[in-house]
Design an enzyme around this catalytic site. Sequence first.
Site, PDB file in Angstrom:
ATOM      1  N   GLY A  44       8.699 -23.874   4.252  1.00  0.00           N
ATOM      2  CA  GLY A  44       9.093 -22.936   4.893  1.00  0.00           C
ATOM      3  C   GLY A  44       7.880 -21.805   4.920  1.00  0.00           C
ATOM      4  NE  ARG A  45      10.345 -16.489   6.636  1.00  0.00           N
ATOM      5  CZ  ARG A  45      11.345 -16.597   7.742  1.00  0.00           C
ATOM      6  NH1 ARG A  45      11.415 -16.431   8.564  1.00  0.00           N
ATOM      7  NH2 ARG A  45      12.441 -16.634   6.701  1.00  0.00           N
ATOM      8  CB  ILE A  46       7.156 -18.569   0.602  1.00  0.00           C
ATOM      9  CG1 ILE A  46       7.899 -17.174   1.210  1.00  0.00           C
ATOM     10  CG2 ILE A  46       6.609 -18.400  -0.568  1.00  0.00           C
ATOM     11  CD1 ILE A  46       8.975 -16.621   0.258  1.00  0.00           C
ATOM     12  NE  ARG A  67      16.020 -29.494   5.315  1.00  0.00           N
ATOM     13  CZ  ARG A  67      16.173 -29.679   6.744  1.00  0.00           C
ATOM     14  NH1 ARG A  67      17.212 -30.664   7.161  1.00  0.00           N
ATOM     15  NH2 ARG A  67      15.875 -28.684   7.893  1.00  0.00           N
ATOM     16  CB  ALA A 110      12.312 -20.792  -5.030  1.00  0.00           C
ATOM     17  NE  ARG A 111      17.333 -16.229  -5.099  1.00  0.00           N
ATOM     18  CZ  ARG A 111      16.264 -15.476  -4.760  1.00  0.00           C
ATOM     19  NH1 ARG A 111      14.932 -15.377  -4.799  1.00  0.00           N
ATOM     20  NH2 ARG A 111      16.581 -14.620  -3.664  1.00  0.00           N
ATOM     21  CD  GLU A 117      15.537 -13.593 -12.166  1.00  0.00           C
ATOM     22  OE1 GLU A 117      15.257 -14.770 -11.762  1.00  0.00           O
ATOM     23  OE2 GLU A 117      15.700 -12.322 -11.420  1.00  0.00           O
ATOM     24  CG  HIS A 122      12.912 -12.040  -9.241  1.00  0.00           C
ATOM     25  ND1 HIS A 122      13.988 -12.538  -9.257  1.00  0.00           N
ATOM     26  CD2 HIS A 122      12.161 -11.999  -8.186  1.00  0.00           C
ATOM     27  CE1 HIS A 122      14.161 -13.129  -8.083  1.00  0.00           C
ATOM     28  NE2 HIS A 122      13.211 -12.852  -7.173  1.00  0.00           N
ATOM     29  N   GLY A 128       7.902 -11.247  -7.155  1.00  0.00           N
ATOM     30  CA  GLY A 128       7.323 -11.681  -6.131  1.00  0.00           C
ATOM     31  C   GLY A 128       7.111 -10.855  -4.582  1.00  0.00           C
TER      32      GLY A 128
HETATM   33  C1  DGY Z   1      14.003 -12.275  -2.173  1.00  0.00           C
HETATM   34  O1  DGY Z   1      14.009 -11.488  -1.345  1.00  0.00           O
HETATM   35  O2  DGY Z   1      14.671 -13.280  -2.056  1.00  0.00           O
HETATM   36  C2  DGY Z   1      13.410 -12.072  -3.458  1.00  0.00           C
HETATM   37  O3  DGY Z   1      13.494 -13.030  -4.554  1.00  0.00           O
HETATM   38  C3  DGY Z   1      13.359 -10.758  -4.042  1.00  0.00           C
HETATM   39  O4  DGY Z   1      12.353 -10.028  -3.201  1.00  0.00           O
END
Ligand code: DGY
Length: 329
Positions: free
Chosen positions: A154-156, A176, A242-243, A272, A290, A292
């Site tokens: 995706g974008r990132i 995916r 990501a997560r 977290e 976190h 980003g």
């Molecule tokens: C998001 O936007 O989902 C990031 O994890 C926090 O900016």
Amino acid sequence: MAIHFLVTTAIPEPGLQLLRDAGQVTVLAEPPDYGTLAALCASGDFDVVLTQLRDRMDAPLLAAARVRGVSNFAVGYNNIDVDAATRHGILVGNTPGVLTDATADIAMLLILGTARRVVEADRLVRDGRFSGWEPELLLGRDVSGAVLGLAGFGRIARATARRALGFGMDVLFAPRPPGDRHVSDDELGEFAGKVRQVTWNELVQRSDFLSLHVPLTDQTRHLVDDDVLQRMKPEAILINTARGPVVHEAALVEALHSGTIAGAGLDVFEDEPQLTPGLAALPNTVLLPHIGSATVPVRNEMARLSALNAVAIAEGRVLPHAVNPLLGA
Ligand code: DGY
């Protein structure tokens, strides 16, 4: 009656100003616990609630909520049960696009930081242990020529690919994971001929740096588990912007400890802000809180977008960025 916004945690001023221009704003003094948030949402006092990632908007809370919408101050929205929100006619908005480059910068920083052992190096200097240039002091890895595997495209992930190509990396992706979907050259656009699609299994086995760029869903929870870690190269480094729950963190700590993989660069954690015991003590990790999207312009823009979503919900207009678009249309 005036529109009333509930802001669970203060956001940057450009967002608050837009909310104040549209109605009354209540900003909580400290992040609410689940019970407090549920009670506030059920009170009928607020039209829209502006939430943060740590605000758990689950099905029971949404069923009792008397709000028209939830505007999340984030692009990710795994803290919100969107299906439940949709069932109850509650609109959900997020903040895509504005944090893409900043987050890709952090992915690249983690790739470089783990490759060149920046945390160990910084600590050595600060501890007064730097006694002069040495031929074999803190030798790291080259990123040029190394294989970067992108889980997700995706974008990132694309913004990370752009940066990695500039550093001479060989970029593979699985769009995916754990499933598959063919990405045509048309869809690849500027990346056609520069990056290669492989299966998730191949990506795991071939990456020198495996970087995660998937949303947290039932399919991606613990995508990187003990089995995946065992199939990675012993010299591989895992990058996660990501997560946290995409990685089984206890399995990762064990893999780093035993040398199953060589290192990890993490901006997110499974539980977290808690860290799995043993993680912080591992020298072969770079651990960030976190951050980003944490630049001044990006957070201002996130504040603006989340406020625009909130005001659109309150005024019954189409959201600039809707997560449940059928309701927003
Ligand atoms: C998001 O936007 O989902 C990031 O994890 C926090 O900016």
